[in-house]
Design a protein around this motif. Structure first.
Motif, short mmCIF file in Angstrom:
data_model
loop_
_atom_site.label_atom_id
_atom_site.label_comp_id
_atom_site.label_asym_id
_atom_site.label_seq_id
_atom_site.Cartn_x
_atom_site.Cartn_y
_atom_site.Cartn_z
N PHE A 51 0.86 -1.20 0.00
CA PHE A 51 0.00 0.00 0.00
C PHE A 51 0.88 1.24 0.00
O PHE A 51 1.82 1.35 0.81
N ASN A 52 0.61 2.18 -0.91
CA ASN A 52 1.37 3.42 -0.99
C ASN A 52 0.41 4.58 -0.75
O ASN A 52 -0.21 5.11 -1.68
N ARG A 53 0.29 4.97 0.49
CA ARG A 53 -0.67 6.00 0.89
C ARG A 53 -0.35 7.35 0.26
O ARG A 53 -1.25 8.05 -0.24
N GLY A 54 0.93 7.77 0.29
CA GLY A 54 1.32 9.07 -0.24
C GLY A 54 1.00 9.20 -1.73
O GLY A 54 0.48 10.23 -2.18
N MET A 55 1.29 8.15 -2.51
CA MET A 55 1.03 8.21 -3.93
C MET A 55 -0.48 8.26 -4.22
O MET A 55 -0.92 9.00 -5.11
N LEU A 56 -1.28 7.50 -3.47
CA LEU A 56 -2.74 7.53 -3.65
C LEU A 56 -3.30 8.92 -3.35
O LEU A 56 -4.21 9.40 -4.05
N LEU A 57 -2.77 9.59 -2.32
CA LEU A 57 -3.25 10.94 -2.01
C LEU A 57 -2.86 11.93 -3.10
O LEU A 57 -3.66 12.83 -3.45
N ASN A 58 -1.66 11.80 -3.67
CA ASN A 58 -1.28 12.67 -4.79
C ASN A 58 -2.23 12.47 -5.97
O ASN A 58 -2.67 13.44 -6.60
N ILE A 59 -2.54 11.22 -6.26
CA ILE A 59 -3.45 10.92 -7.38
C ILE A 59 -4.84 11.49 -7.10
O ILE A 59 -5.48 12.08 -7.98
N GLY A 60 -5.31 11.31 -5.87
CA GLY A 60 -6.63 11.83 -5.52
C GLY A 60 -6.72 13.34 -5.67
O GLY A 60 -7.73 13.88 -6.15
N VAL A 61 -5.65 14.08 -5.26
CA VAL A 61 -5.65 15.53 -5.40
C VAL A 61 -5.67 15.93 -6.88
O VAL A 61 -6.41 16.85 -7.28
N LEU A 62 -4.89 15.25 -7.70
CA LEU A 62 -4.86 15.58 -9.13
C LEU A 62 -6.22 15.30 -9.79
O LEU A 62 -6.71 16.12 -10.59
N GLU A 63 -6.84 14.17 -9.47
CA GLU A 63 -8.14 13.84 -10.06
C GLU A 63 -9.24 14.79 -9.58
O GLU A 63 -10.10 15.20 -10.35
N ALA A 64 -9.20 15.15 -8.30
CA ALA A 64 -10.19 16.08 -7.78
C ALA A 64 -10.01 17.46 -8.39
O ALA A 64 -11.00 18.17 -8.68
N ALA A 65 -8.76 17.89 -8.62
CA ALA A 65 -8.50 19.19 -9.22
C ALA A 65 -9.03 19.24 -10.66
O ALA A 65 -9.45 20.31 -11.14
N LYS A 66 -9.01 18.11 -11.34
CA LYS A 66 -9.60 18.06 -12.68
C LYS A 66 -11.13 18.17 -12.62
O LYS A 66 -11.76 18.66 -13.55
N ASP A 67 -11.68 17.72 -11.54
CA ASP A 67 -13.14 17.59 -11.41
C ASP A 67 -13.81 18.87 -10.92
O ASP A 67 -14.99 19.08 -11.17
N GLY A 68 -13.07 19.73 -10.22
CA GLY A 68 -13.71 20.92 -9.66
C GLY A 68 -12.70 21.94 -9.18
O GLY A 68 -11.52 21.64 -9.00
N ASP A 69 -13.18 23.14 -8.97
CA ASP A 69 -12.34 24.24 -8.50
C ASP A 69 -12.34 24.24 -6.98
O ASP A 69 -12.96 25.09 -6.33
N TRP A 70 -11.63 23.30 -6.39
CA TRP A 70 -11.60 23.15 -4.94
C TRP A 70 -10.59 24.10 -4.33
O TRP A 70 -9.50 24.28 -4.84
N GLN A 71 -10.96 24.69 -3.19
CA GLN A 71 -10.06 25.60 -2.48
C GLN A 71 -9.02 24.84 -1.67
O GLN A 71 -7.90 25.32 -1.52
N CYS A 72 -9.43 23.71 -1.12
CA CYS A 72 -8.48 22.94 -0.30
C CYS A 72 -8.80 21.45 -0.39
O CYS A 72 -9.88 21.06 -0.87
#
Length: 459
Positions: free
Chosen positions: A281-302
């Motif tokens: 399990f690579n937690r750090g890499m999954l969180l990086n991927i999640g941030v990138l995918e969420a940023a594509k999906d919406g204009d999130w502030q945080c």
């Protein structure tokens, strides 16, 4: 004293007697005469007496002529008087009859008017009744329209998009992408949400029915998106959860955490990033991927980086966007609600988009359990930032302990990697993550993105 003589007495008495006789004669000639039961004036008596003598055999012709003229005049005047009386009586009777006819006519007219008024009253009542019926029908239609409006509102809340959101989902490459939309004229949500309850009772072993969770959280659209319906949210937060083989934990998370997010009046969407394959399990890499995918999906502030097995025990611990990187999971029951060490920055953290890009996110080199959160802390400090923590009295969490998930292996190389963390942070992180999306599916209360790390499923 001298007394009058007898001659004087006789003279005076004679004068008195003469005066009495004279006055008595005048009275007898001019006074009233009583005949039977009637008393009439003497002059009229003499006229009647003369009339009788005129018709008697012994009366003279002159007397008869005089008396005839007197009788004729008297009879004519008497007839005139009688006629006048009769005419007056007839006139009175005629006037009485005319008055009676007028009265009858007015009475008949009054009856006609009353009858017309009654008819108009009945017509007015019928019109009133019909108008009341029409009004009731209109009210019934209005009630039906209101019910339809409520039904449409409930349906609107369960659709994929909402009219009161800043984001509008469009279809690009068969994936929903969020773009900015004109914000409806709503006032900003209060900084201190009014519906917070404070301490919460958490049953870590609760059996969760997701249909019931959905019913209790109206407004959360398919895919896990929510925005406050009555005010403009101050914070737009993407909840990113690293995940693998934690279905029980995910149900408990939805049951307890979604109501907390809603009461805190934030706009949010839940992204579950699932690691495919059998690699460590690579937690750090999954969180990086999640941030990138969420940023594509919406204009999130945080972005809130959230372990799936940590459940908040006090909803006054706010998931709002911070001025500095914020560590939320300060006191966990597993560690007796104490912070293990001062540089701990794991479990649940929130960073703004600018902060996350500035530190280049997590390192991608930590396979297995441990080390990636301490590496992140070094990145924050070396970029001139400090972390913030809420009070431990409210930042309390319960850790859900499952029985069917696999525990990640401890990373034996974590300490050597930490020693070189500051040297690698510009090249190792958000800008170097390699992955392949193998699946994307929207559920009732979250969106799951399945990825293969470094393009490989199996190690």
């Amino acid at each position: 004293m001298n007394f009058p003589s007898s001659k004087m007495w006789l003279g005076g008495l004679t004068v008195v007697c003469v005066m009495v006789l004279l006055l008595g004669g005048v009275y007898v000639r001019m006074g009233p005469v009583t005949t039977g039961k009637r008393t009439i004036h003497r002059s009229r008596f003499l006229r009647i007496k003369g009339y009788q003598q005129l018709h008697s055999p012994g009366g003279s012709q002159n007397d008869k002529g005089l008396l005839s003229a007197i009788a004729t005049h008297w009879k004519s005047s008497s007839d005139a008087r009688n006629l006048s009386v009769k005419e007056q009586a007839v006139s009175t009777r005629n006037m009485s009859k005319e008055a009676q006819r007028t009265t009858d006519k007015e009475r008949n007219q009054g009856r006609t008017v009353t009858r017309d008024q009654n008819l108009k009253g009945r017509e007015g009542q019928s019109k009133t009744t019909s108008s009341q019926t029409v009004r009731r029908q209109k009210m019934s239609l209005v009630g039906q329209k209101e019910e339809q409006a409520v039904r449409k509102e409930n349906e609107r809340q369960t659709t994929h998009t909402t009219q009161k959101t800043k984001l509008q989902l469009t279809q690009v490459n068969h994936r929903p992408v969020a773009t900015k939309k004109s914000v409806s004229k709503l006032s900003l949500c209060p900084k201190k949400p009014p519906d917070l309850v404070g301490s919460l009772f958490i049953n870590a072993y609760a059996k969760v029915n997701l249909d019931e969770v959905k019913k209790k959280n109206p407004g959360v659209t398919f895919g896990g998106f929510y925005t406050p319906p009555d005010c403009q949210p101050r914070d737009r937060v993407a909840i990113v959860i690293p995940f693998r083989d934690r279905e029980e934990h995910l149900k408990v998370f939805q049951h307890y955490m979604i109501p907390v997010f809603r009461r805190q009046l934030i706009q949010f969407k839940i992204y579950v990033i699932e690691q495919a394959g059998n690699c460590d399990f690579n937690r750090g890499m999954l969180l990086n991927i999640g941030v990138l995918e969420a940023a594509k999906d919406g204009d999130w502030q945080c972005f809130c980086l959230h372990d799936v097995d940590l459940i908040l025990e006090n909803d006054r611990n706010l998931y709002t966007c911070p001025e500095r990187p914020k560590h939320l999971s300060v006191a966990v029951d597993k560690f007796n609600y104490r912070l293990l060490y001062s540089t701990l920055f794991g479990g649940i953290t929130i960073l703004t988009k600018e902060q996350y890009w500035k530190i280049n996110g997590y390192s991608n080199k930590y396979w297995g359990w441990g080390g990636e959160d301490d590496d992140l802390y070094k990145r924050v400090v070396n970029n001139g930032m400090t972390i913030m923590r809420p009070d431990a009295a409210v930042a309390r969490y319960k850790m859900v302990r499952g029985t069917h998930h696999k525990t990640s292996k401890i990373n034996p190389a974590r300490f050597s990697l930490l020693s070189t963390a500051t040297h690698r942070m510009k090249e190792d992180g958000l800008n170097s993550v390699s992955y392949k999306v193998t699946g994307r599916k929207e559920y009732q209360l979250y969106t799951k993105i399945t990825v293969a790390l470094n393009g490989h499923v199996n190690c």
